[in-house]
Design a protein around this motif. Sequence first.
Motif, PDB file in Angstrom:
ATOM      1  N   GLN A 271      -6.938   2.558  -5.506  1.00 58.57           N
ATOM      2  CA  GLN A 271      -8.147   1.993  -4.611  1.00 58.57           C
ATOM      3  C   GLN A 271      -8.414   2.617  -3.355  1.00 58.57           C
ATOM      4  O   GLN A 271      -9.515   2.263  -2.843  1.00 58.57           O
TER       5      GLN A 271
ATOM      6  N   MET B 265      -7.004   2.879  -0.265  1.00 56.47           N
ATOM      7  CA  MET B 265      -6.883   1.949   0.988  1.00 56.47           C
ATOM      8  C   MET B 265      -5.306   2.107   1.346  1.00 56.47           C
ATOM      9  O   MET B 265      -4.553   1.916   0.597  1.00 56.47           O
TER      10      MET B 265
ATOM     11  N   ARG C 147     -14.305   4.831   0.122  1.00 58.39           N
ATOM     12  CA  ARG C 147     -15.146   4.455  -1.205  1.00 58.39           C
ATOM     13  C   ARG C 147     -15.861   5.538  -2.064  1.00 58.39           C
ATOM     14  O   ARG C 147     -15.972   5.516  -3.174  1.00 58.39           O
TER      15      ARG C 147
ATOM     16  N   CYS D  35       0.822  -1.336   0.018  1.00 62.03           N
ATOM     17  CA  CYS D  35      -0.204   0.055   0.057  1.00 62.03           C
ATOM     18  C   CYS D  35       0.946   1.173  -0.004  1.00 62.03           C
ATOM     19  O   CYS D  35       0.530   2.302   0.455  1.00 62.03           O
TER      20      CYS D  35
ATOM     21  N   GLU E 276     -13.687   8.414   5.450  1.00 60.61           N
ATOM     22  CA  GLU E 276     -12.567   7.548   5.677  1.00 60.61           C
ATOM     23  C   GLU E 276     -12.922   6.760   6.798  1.00 60.61           C
ATOM     24  O   GLU E 276     -13.205   7.057   7.706  1.00 60.61           O
TER      25      GLU E 276
ATOM     26  N   ALA F  60      -9.738   3.348   4.583  1.00 59.81           N
ATOM     27  CA  ALA F  60     -10.219   3.040   3.169  1.00 59.81           C
ATOM     28  C   ALA F  60     -11.365   4.103   2.990  1.00 59.81           C
ATOM     29  O   ALA F  60     -11.965   4.525   3.993  1.00 59.81           O
TER      30      ALA F  60
ATOM     31  N   THR G  31      -6.381   8.824   3.003  1.00 63.44           N
ATOM     32  CA  THR G  31      -6.524   7.899   1.858  1.00 63.44           C
ATOM     33  C   THR G  31      -6.535   8.564   0.562  1.00 63.44           C
ATOM     34  O   THR G  31      -6.280   7.883  -0.215  1.00 63.44           O
TER      35      THR G  31
ATOM     36  N   ARG H 206      -6.281   0.045   9.321  1.00 63.22           N
ATOM     37  CA  ARG H 206      -6.557  -0.006   7.780  1.00 63.22           C
ATOM     38  C   ARG H 206      -7.395   1.128   7.638  1.00 63.22           C
ATOM     39  O   ARG H 206      -8.435   1.358   8.654  1.00 63.22           O
TER      40      ARG H 206
END
Length: 278
Positions: free
Chosen positions: A178, A180, A243, A167, A252, A241, A208, A239
């Motif tokens: 992505q 992420m 969308r 990543c 986030e 991420a 992100t 983590r």
Amino acid sequence: MSEYDDLTRVRRTDGATGEGGERATYVGALGDAWSIGAAVNGGAVLSVIGAALSDLFGDRHPDPLSVSAVYLAPGTDGPCDITIDVHRRGGRTSVASATLSQDGTEKVRVLATYTDLDLWTGETHLAGEQPAIPSPEDCFGRESAPDGGPEQPPLTHRLDLRFDPACIGWAVGKPSGQGMLQAQIALADGRDWDAVSLLLAADALVPTTFDLGIPGWAPTVELTVHVRAKPAPGHLHVRHATRFMTGGLFEEDAEVWDSAGTLVAQARQLAMVPKDAR
């Protein structure tokens, strides 16, 4: 005393109970050492407020359970005042609202539920699992940055951030697209994580949007952290991420797992896309 303990050292200055309920005031300071650009990291600011709430409720409910913060203005290096209004002291939880101000300007407003996390037991069902991140020795840390690259913000010197090699493309101009990021995180001076410091851990990675090819400071509009358990010693597995990025804003979502594989915190924030991309 660790650097984090120094950041979150607060002192109660007043307290009263009247017709309007219970109110307490604290003083503390935000440190430039925890900044990104001109602003102190939002999770660091939230930790200072969290420390005051933990002190106030510490006799029965020292641990954050749910903390929601609205950021009205960036926190900056210097003294701060924290005002807490208690709405409930119950058997399993206590609830309060709090504001953090600097030089008479309100910077953050919080609604928080505090508890003793040891009180919460029950069945476990997990639809997700701890992110598979290589050991810290096999991840990319601050020392891995190429010579001559941009100066790293002070916050990165307070944390031992170890990014998953899968990543890290954004750091060499090859973001995955992505949205992420995942990493192992510890406090750089070796202090163990605790329930309050998870408020920092939930907001410690770069935005992100870096993995979408949009680097830069992404100001937080609102951040909610749910603390699920006290963390075991060692690096946290984190983590982040996203969308959806629309209208100059993005969400986030964060998962924070401890070294024993326990989910210890979750978070969601709404943030502004870095300025140059709005």
